[in-house]
Design an enzyme around this catalytic site. Structure first.
Site, short mmCIF file in Angstrom:
data_model
loop_
_atom_site.label_atom_id
_atom_site.label_comp_id
_atom_site.label_asym_id
_atom_site.label_seq_id
_atom_site.Cartn_x
_atom_site.Cartn_y
_atom_site.Cartn_z
N LYS A 36 30.87 47.07 46.16
CA LYS A 36 31.22 48.31 45.46
C LYS A 36 31.29 47.96 43.97
O LYS A 36 32.19 47.28 43.52
CB LYS A 36 32.56 48.85 45.96
N GLY A 56 40.30 42.67 40.23
CA GLY A 56 40.64 43.83 39.41
C GLY A 56 42.12 43.83 39.07
O GLY A 56 42.76 42.78 39.01
N SER A 57 42.67 45.02 38.88
CA SER A 57 44.05 45.13 38.40
C SER A 57 45.06 44.95 39.54
O SER A 57 44.74 45.12 40.72
CB SER A 57 44.25 46.50 37.75
N GLY A 88 44.96 46.19 43.38
CA GLY A 88 45.09 45.10 44.34
C GLY A 88 46.11 45.42 45.42
O GLY A 88 45.90 45.13 46.61
N GLU A 144 41.98 38.69 43.33
CA GLU A 144 41.89 38.03 42.02
C GLU A 144 42.31 39.08 41.00
O GLU A 144 41.53 39.98 40.67
CB GLU A 144 40.45 37.58 41.75
N CYS A 194 40.19 38.09 32.55
CA CYS A 194 41.46 38.02 33.28
C CYS A 194 42.27 36.79 32.87
O CYS A 194 43.48 36.84 32.81
CB CYS A 194 41.20 38.02 34.77
N GLU A 254 49.40 43.07 30.50
CA GLU A 254 48.03 42.72 30.13
C GLU A 254 47.44 43.81 29.21
O GLU A 254 47.50 44.99 29.53
CB GLU A 254 47.21 42.63 31.42
P1 NAD Z 1 40.52 48.19 38.51
O1 NAD Z 1 41.56 47.70 39.43
O2 NAD Z 1 40.76 49.49 37.84
O3 NAD Z 1 39.14 48.38 39.27
C1 NAD Z 1 38.49 47.32 39.92
C2 NAD Z 1 37.63 47.89 41.01
O4 NAD Z 1 38.45 48.50 42.00
C3 NAD Z 1 36.63 48.96 40.55
O5 NAD Z 1 35.40 48.76 41.21
C4 NAD Z 1 37.29 50.24 41.04
O6 NAD Z 1 36.38 51.28 41.30
C5 NAD Z 1 37.94 49.79 42.33
N1 NAD Z 1 39.03 50.63 42.80
C6 NAD Z 1 39.89 51.39 42.09
N2 NAD Z 1 40.74 52.04 42.90
C7 NAD Z 1 40.43 51.68 44.17
C8 NAD Z 1 40.96 52.01 45.46
N3 NAD Z 1 41.98 52.86 45.60
N4 NAD Z 1 40.40 51.45 46.54
C9 NAD Z 1 39.37 50.57 46.42
N5 NAD Z 1 38.82 50.24 45.24
C10 NAD Z 1 39.34 50.78 44.12
O7 NAD Z 1 40.26 47.03 37.49
P2 NAD Z 1 39.27 47.06 36.22
O8 NAD Z 1 39.94 47.91 35.19
O9 NAD Z 1 37.89 47.38 36.63
O10 NAD Z 1 39.27 45.51 35.78
C11 NAD Z 1 40.23 45.00 34.95
C12 NAD Z 1 41.26 44.21 35.73
O11 NAD Z 1 40.61 43.24 36.54
C13 NAD Z 1 42.17 43.43 34.84
O12 NAD Z 1 43.50 43.55 35.29
C14 NAD Z 1 41.69 41.99 34.99
O13 NAD Z 1 42.65 41.03 34.72
C15 NAD Z 1 41.23 41.96 36.39
N6 NAD Z 1 40.25 40.87 36.61
C16 NAD Z 1 40.63 39.77 37.33
C17 NAD Z 1 39.74 38.72 37.53
C18 NAD Z 1 40.14 37.51 38.33
O14 NAD Z 1 39.26 36.77 38.76
N7 NAD Z 1 41.42 37.24 38.55
C19 NAD Z 1 38.45 38.81 37.01
C20 NAD Z 1 38.08 39.94 36.28
C21 NAD Z 1 39.01 40.98 36.10
#
Ligand code: NAD
Length: 481
Positions: free
Chosen positions: A174, A227-228, A232, A249, A283, A383
């Protein structure tokens, strides 16, 4: 560029049940292209295709070296198409062209590494006495779902996809709504490498719609989310409902401790990469500098000079490595960062340089340095995910550790000193999945990466990540006679 990109399900390019989304070029604010948006029906078709391929044994019955060669070929395909792909990535994500190339080279490296690892996933035999023969085998979960963030859309996909395929899982990806386009490359790469139709499915959709449908699907047997923290938690809940494992992650608020004896020239170069690479949307960014009070003024001056030296503008006009930075991913992310800087000032922090958007279209933010930040301030706890570094000071090494560990996160941490004993003591005490000594981002594809605390659980990268994608089967044989 095409004006419209489709999703890739079961080896075919298809429209999305939820319509289309405009993808914006953050370097200009203009629409770049449209992308298909998947709904739950599209997700179900993708999962069914992946399940069919898994159950056919098309990947799992191969000799691992053959599967590994296919995975490696996907990486070579990315490198063969790096010029076109780097431009697309830059245009949809905002990073300078040279940074896009680094992301793509890093992506290819994952396929090289995990392609090589495919034939090293071996079980062991366990002695049970003369009457038994016992051994373990590692088997894939089946359908592996990967939910990807917008900051490194290609590299984050490469990281999990390469390991999942090397261990014979089939995958549904996705992609992020803001930067979905460049992931098309994985479909072409999978076809070129000879993977069966349906082994890799790629769809863009809203998180709350396609993302939620995917992570709750009963035929998904393992989930990788990057992601966030907020998302998560939702995904971990969905995984728990189906009792499937997930790797999380998540974000970070990582701190670099700078001791009195640190080499500040070398450290300033680390700041350049640590917080201004990808406009701070990393991140594991160095979002906090925790410096000994005797070196604080000197350090702030150097970091401020560095921040002012970076030329900020459209990534596509920045082809070569140098003192430059691109756009953030969107106006909304930039405005959020600007608001957090203003809030930090209101709470007593000093704005040393930056903090404002550029007077031109595009999601640009000046490279920013905040000083006199106190550990309890919002800016020291949450963050920002932008090119903003917070400088804090300490008097004693104990205090430095307390500040470094004083957030809910624990992704990475660093220490800068010429004293090996001090470095090792810090490495032992920093609560994070990875500690850098005298070089931020030291490590590579080979080194395990993941969080303590709210930065998540499970590990990606390195051999350690392979065990996320397999389940252990023990086979015990009673010998006759
Ligand atoms: P986000 O959590 O908003 O979105 C990440 C993904 O999750 C997107 O594809 C989004 O469409 C999907 N998503 C959102 N709501 C969902 C739900 N209810 N069910 C399933 N999927 C859903 O994060 P973002 O704004 O895209 O990315 C930034 C964040 O990612 C920051 O907090 C950053 O630190 C983190 N990040 C972590 C790493 C790591 O390896 N630890 C790497 C890159 C980014």
């Amino acid at each position: 560029m095409q004006s419209y990109y489709q999703n890739y399900i079961d080896g075919a390019w298809v429209d999305g049940g939820a319509g289309r989304i405009d993808v914006i070029n953050p370097g200009t604010g203009e629409t770049l292209a449209q992308h298909a948006l998947a709904d739950a029906g599209d997700v179900a078709r993708a999962v069914a295709a992946a399940k069919r391929v898994h159950e056919s044994g098309a990947l799992s019955s191969l000799r691992p070296v053959e599967r590994g060669r296919m995975v490696q070929a996907m990486g070579r395909y990315i490198l063969d198409h790096i010029d076109t792909l780097a431009e697309i990535l830059t245009l949809e994500q905002g990073k300078p062209l040279w940074e896009a190339r680094i992301e793509l080279e890093g992506s290819a490296r994952y396929f090289e590494y995990y392609g090589n690892q495919a034939e090293t996933v071996e079980g062991r035999s366990i002695p049970l006495g003369a009457a038994y023969y016992d051994f373990t085998a590692y088997e894939p979960f089946g359908v592996s779902a990967h939910v990807i963030p917008w900051n490194y859309p290609v590299e984050m996909t490469a990281r999990s996809l390469s390991a999942a395929l090397a261990t014979a899982n089939t995958v549904v990806i996705k992609t992020p709504e803001l930067t979905p386009i460049s992931c098309y490359i994985f479909a072409h790469a999978a076809e070129a490498a000879g993977l069966p139709k349906g082994a890799v499915n790629i769809l863009c959709g809203y998180g709350h719609e396609a993302g939620a449908a995917l992570t709750a699907h009963p035929d998904v047997r393992q989930i990788v989310f990057t992601g966030s923290v907020q998302t998560g938690k939702i995904i971990a809940t969905a995984a728990a409902q189906n009792v499937v494992p997930c790797v999380l992650e998540l974000g970070g608020k990582s701190g670099a401790i700078v001791h009195r004896d640190a080499d500040l020239d070398a450290f300033t170069d680390n700041v350049r990469w640590g917080i201004y690479f990808n406009a701070g949307q990393v991140c594991s960014a160095m979002s906090r500098i925790i410096v000994h009070e005797d070196r604080k003024d000197e350090l702030v001056e150097r970091v401020s000079t560095l921040a002012k030296s970076l030329s900020v503008g459209p990534g596509i006009e920045r082809p070569d490595f140098g003192a430059n930075m691109g756009a953030m991913v969107s106006d909304a992310q930039r405005d959020r960062a600007v608001a957090m800087v203003a809030d930090a000032q209101a709470q007593g922090a000093t704005l040393v340089t930056g903090g404002h958007k550029l007077n031109r279209p595009g999601a640009f933010l000046e490279p920013t340095v905040l000083s006199d930040v106190q550990p309890g301030m919002t800016v020291a706890q949450e963050e920002i995910f932008g090119p903003v570094v917070s400088v804090m000071s300490f008097k004693t090494p104990d205090q430095a550790i307390e500040i470094a560990n004083g957030t809910p996160y624990g992704l990475v941490g660093g220490t800068f000193t010429q004293n090996i004993d001090q470095a090792m003591r810090d490495a032992q005490r920093i609560r994070a999945g990875q500690v850098f000594v005298n070089e931020w981002y030291a490590g590579g594809v080979e080194t395990p990466f993941g969080g303590y605390g709210q930065s998540g659980y499970g590990r990606e990268k390195g051999r350690e990540a392979l065990w996320n994608y397999v389940q252990t089967k023990n086979i015990a044989i009673k010998l006759g006679g």
